[in-house]
Motif scaffolding. Structure first.
Motif, PDB file in Angstrom:
ATOM      1  N   LEU A  99       0.872  -1.171   0.000  1.00  0.00           N
ATOM      2  CA  LEU A  99       0.000   0.000   0.000  1.00  0.00           C
ATOM      3  C   LEU A  99       0.908   1.220   0.000  1.00  0.00           C
ATOM      4  O   LEU A  99       1.738   1.392   0.894  1.00  0.00           O
ATOM      5  N   SER A 100       0.766   2.051  -1.022  1.00  0.00           N
ATOM      6  CA  SER A 100       1.571   3.262  -1.150  1.00  0.00           C
ATOM      7  C   SER A 100       0.642   4.472  -1.113  1.00  0.00           C
ATOM      8  O   SER A 100      -0.453   4.429  -1.672  1.00  0.00           O
ATOM      9  N   ILE A 101       1.122   5.537  -0.463  1.00  0.00           N
ATOM     10  CA  ILE A 101       0.314   6.761  -0.395  1.00  0.00           C
ATOM     11  C   ILE A 101       1.183   7.978  -0.662  1.00  0.00           C
ATOM     12  O   ILE A 101       2.407   7.934  -0.517  1.00  0.00           O
ATOM     13  N   ASN A 102       0.537   9.060  -1.057  1.00  0.00           N
ATOM     14  CA  ASN A 102       1.155  10.369  -1.112  1.00  0.00           C
ATOM     15  C   ASN A 102       0.349  11.225  -0.145  1.00  0.00           C
ATOM     16  O   ASN A 102      -0.788  11.589  -0.428  1.00  0.00           O
ATOM     17  N   PRO A 103       0.927  11.535   1.032  1.00  0.00           N
ATOM     18  CA  PRO A 103       0.156  12.263   2.042  1.00  0.00           C
ATOM     19  C   PRO A 103      -0.247  13.672   1.616  1.00  0.00           C
ATOM     20  O   PRO A 103      -1.217  14.213   2.126  1.00  0.00           O
ATOM     21  N   GLU A 104       0.460  14.265   0.662  1.00  0.00           N
ATOM     22  CA  GLU A 104       0.133  15.629   0.234  1.00  0.00           C
ATOM     23  C   GLU A 104      -1.025  15.656  -0.754  1.00  0.00           C
ATOM     24  O   GLU A 104      -1.947  16.448  -0.627  1.00  0.00           O
ATOM     25  N   THR A 105      -0.964  14.772  -1.765  1.00  0.00           N
ATOM     26  CA  THR A 105      -2.021  14.767  -2.791  1.00  0.00           C
ATOM     27  C   THR A 105      -3.169  13.834  -2.432  1.00  0.00           C
ATOM     28  O   THR A 105      -4.180  13.818  -3.121  1.00  0.00           O
ATOM     29  N   LYS A 106      -2.997  13.022  -1.368  1.00  0.00           N
ATOM     30  CA  LYS A 106      -3.998  12.047  -0.919  1.00  0.00           C
ATOM     31  C   LYS A 106      -4.249  10.941  -1.955  1.00  0.00           C
ATOM     32  O   LYS A 106      -5.299  10.317  -1.968  1.00  0.00           O
ATOM     33  N   GLU A 107      -3.264  10.695  -2.827  1.00  0.00           N
ATOM     34  CA  GLU A 107      -3.373   9.581  -3.773  1.00  0.00           C
ATOM     35  C   GLU A 107      -2.841   8.316  -3.104  1.00  0.00           C
ATOM     36  O   GLU A 107      -1.979   8.375  -2.229  1.00  0.00           O
ATOM     37  N   TRP A 108      -3.348   7.183  -3.542  1.00  0.00           N
ATOM     38  CA  TRP A 108      -2.918   5.902  -3.001  1.00  0.00           C
ATOM     39  C   TRP A 108      -2.943   4.846  -4.103  1.00  0.00           C
ATOM     40  O   TRP A 108      -3.613   5.011  -5.124  1.00  0.00           O
ATOM     41  N   ALA A 109      -2.208   3.756  -3.870  1.00  0.00           N
ATOM     42  CA  ALA A 109      -2.205   2.628  -4.808  1.00  0.00           C
ATOM     43  C   ALA A 109      -1.969   1.349  -4.014  1.00  0.00           C
ATOM     44  O   ALA A 109      -1.163   1.305  -3.084  1.00  0.00           O
ATOM     45  N   LEU A 110      -2.678   0.306  -4.385  1.00  0.00           N
ATOM     46  CA  LEU A 110      -2.512  -1.016  -3.796  1.00  0.00           C
ATOM     47  C   LEU A 110      -1.955  -1.909  -4.895  1.00  0.00           C
ATOM     48  O   LEU A 110      -2.601  -2.144  -5.915  1.00  0.00           O
ATOM     49  N   GLY A 120       4.210  -6.643 -11.643  1.00  0.00           N
ATOM     50  CA  GLY A 120       3.406  -6.069 -10.570  1.00  0.00           C
ATOM     51  C   GLY A 120       2.029  -5.736 -11.101  1.00  0.00           C
ATOM     52  O   GLY A 120       1.884  -5.332 -12.259  1.00  0.00           O
ATOM     53  N   CYS A 121       1.029  -5.922 -10.277  1.00  0.00           N
ATOM     54  CA  CYS A 121      -0.349  -5.647 -10.693  1.00  0.00           C
ATOM     55  C   CYS A 121      -0.945  -4.577  -9.787  1.00  0.00           C
ATOM     56  O   CYS A 121      -0.818  -4.643  -8.565  1.00  0.00           O
ATOM     57  N   LEU A 122      -1.589  -3.638 -10.401  1.00  0.00           N
ATOM     58  CA  LEU A 122      -2.243  -2.560  -9.682  1.00  0.00           C
ATOM     59  C   LEU A 122      -3.659  -3.022  -9.343  1.00  0.00           C
ATOM     60  O   LEU A 122      -4.528  -3.094 -10.201  1.00  0.00           O
ATOM     61  N   ILE A 123      -3.877  -3.376  -8.089  1.00  0.00           N
ATOM     62  CA  ILE A 123      -5.177  -3.885  -7.656  1.00  0.00           C
ATOM     63  C   ILE A 123      -6.190  -2.753  -7.559  1.00  0.00           C
ATOM     64  O   ILE A 123      -7.350  -2.900  -7.910  1.00  0.00           O
ATOM     65  N   GLY A 124      -5.730  -1.620  -7.075  1.00  0.00           N
ATOM     66  CA  GLY A 124      -6.612  -0.473  -6.950  1.00  0.00           C
ATOM     67  C   GLY A 124      -5.805   0.785  -6.744  1.00  0.00           C
ATOM     68  O   GLY A 124      -4.653   0.744  -6.309  1.00  0.00           O
ATOM     69  N   TYR A 125      -6.379   1.924  -7.081  1.00  0.00           N
ATOM     70  CA  TYR A 125      -5.730   3.213  -6.876  1.00  0.00           C
ATOM     71  C   TYR A 125      -6.808   4.274  -6.806  1.00  0.00           C
ATOM     72  O   TYR A 125      -7.948   4.046  -7.204  1.00  0.00           O
ATOM     73  N   GLY A 126      -6.434   5.418  -6.283  1.00  0.00           N
ATOM     74  CA  GLY A 126      -7.415   6.482  -6.200  1.00  0.00           C
ATOM     75  C   GLY A 126      -6.880   7.688  -5.477  1.00  0.00           C
ATOM     76  O   GLY A 126      -5.698   7.783  -5.171  1.00  0.00           O
ATOM     77  N   ALA A 127      -7.777   8.595  -5.183  1.00  0.00           N
ATOM     78  CA  ALA A 127      -7.437   9.814  -4.452  1.00  0.00           C
ATOM     79  C   ALA A 127      -8.386   9.916  -3.269  1.00  0.00           C
ATOM     80  O   ALA A 127      -9.578   9.681  -3.403  1.00  0.00           O
ATOM     81  N   GLY A 128      -7.818  10.240  -2.146  1.00  0.00           N
ATOM     82  CA  GLY A 128      -8.612  10.382  -0.930  1.00  0.00           C
ATOM     83  C   GLY A 128      -8.464   9.158  -0.039  1.00  0.00           C
ATOM     84  O   GLY A 128      -8.784   8.057  -0.445  1.00  0.00           O
ATOM     85  N   PHE A 129      -7.934   9.353   1.135  1.00  0.00           N
ATOM     86  CA  PHE A 129      -7.838   8.277   2.114  1.00  0.00           C
ATOM     87  C   PHE A 129      -7.850   8.875   3.508  1.00  0.00           C
ATOM     88  O   PHE A 129      -7.667  10.079   3.684  1.00  0.00           O
ATOM     89  N   LYS A 130      -8.065   8.029   4.488  1.00  0.00           N
ATOM     90  CA  LYS A 130      -8.098   8.447   5.881  1.00  0.00           C
ATOM     91  C   LYS A 130      -7.318   7.428   6.684  1.00  0.00           C
ATOM     92  O   LYS A 130      -7.499   6.221   6.492  1.00  0.00           O
ATOM     93  N   ILE A 131      -6.456   7.890   7.557  1.00  0.00           N
ATOM     94  CA  ILE A 131      -5.718   7.007   8.457  1.00  0.00           C
ATOM     95  C   ILE A 131      -6.156   7.346   9.870  1.00  0.00           C
ATOM     96  O   ILE A 131      -6.077   8.505  10.295  1.00  0.00           O
ATOM     97  N   ASP A 132      -6.631   6.347  10.588  1.00  0.00           N
ATOM     98  CA  ASP A 132      -7.076   6.535  11.962  1.00  0.00           C
ATOM     99  C   ASP A 132      -5.850   6.446  12.870  1.00  0.00           C
ATOM    100  O   ASP A 132      -5.348   5.359  13.151  1.00  0.00           O
ATOM    101  N   SER A 133      -5.347   7.585  13.306  1.00  0.00           N
ATOM    102  CA  SER A 133      -4.110   7.614  14.081  1.00  0.00           C
ATOM    103  C   SER A 133      -4.249   6.914  15.436  1.00  0.00           C
ATOM    104  O   SER A 133      -3.282   6.338  15.936  1.00  0.00           O
TER     105      SER A 133
END
Length: 144
Positions: A99-110, A120-133
């Motif tokens: 799981l990779s993220i960009n904390p500034e742009t809120k993009e992520w990729a699995l 490598g296979c891209l299972i999913g990607y998108g913009a916007g995520f939340k991490i419960d600290s």
């Protein structure tokens, strides 16, 4: 007076009939407990799992291309796991998932690295995520 005796006689039968009906109704509210009945063991599933094979669009490419895309998007790996995949044609295989993220742009990729070498296979990607600290603190190693 004769009428009072007759009414008392009817009332007596009415009370007896009412008591019998009340007992009959109340007896249906309580289930009989079977002393031999065992509670389900933790190994048993509370439901029946019936998976089916599904196909969804997954983009796969050589690992160097997947890495280039992640680098261009500023993605950083924040979680990785080794697991098993169940393939219709290969059977059970080892897979590595990231799981990779960009904390500034809120993009992520699995991303999944499959058993096929250098793919490598891209299972999913998108913009916007939340991490419960608060939840993440549960996984932190205790400080000495």
């Amino acid at each position: 007076m004769h009428i009072m005796i007759m009414l008392n006689n009817y009332m007596k039968w009415l009370y007896i009939t009412g008591a019998i009906v009340a007992i009959w109704v109340l007896s249906g509210l309580f289930e009989k407990a079977d002393a031999q009945e065992n509670p389900p063991t933790p190994k048993e599933r509370p439901f029946e799992w019936t998976p089916t094979w599904q196909q969804k669009p997954i983009s796969c490419a050589p690992l160097d291309q997947v890495a280039q895309i992640a680098k261009s998007k500023g993605l950083q790996i924040v979680w990785s796991g080794t697991g098993v995949g169940n393939s219709e044609n290969l059977g059970i295989v080892r897979v590595d998932i990231f799981l990779s993220i960009n904390p500034e742009t809120k993009e992520w990729a699995l991303t999944e690295i499959s058993p096929t070498p250098n793919v490598g296979c891209l299972i999913g990607y998108g913009a916007g995520f939340k991490i419960d600290s608060e939840t993440m603190k549960l996984f932190a190693e205790p400080k000495n």
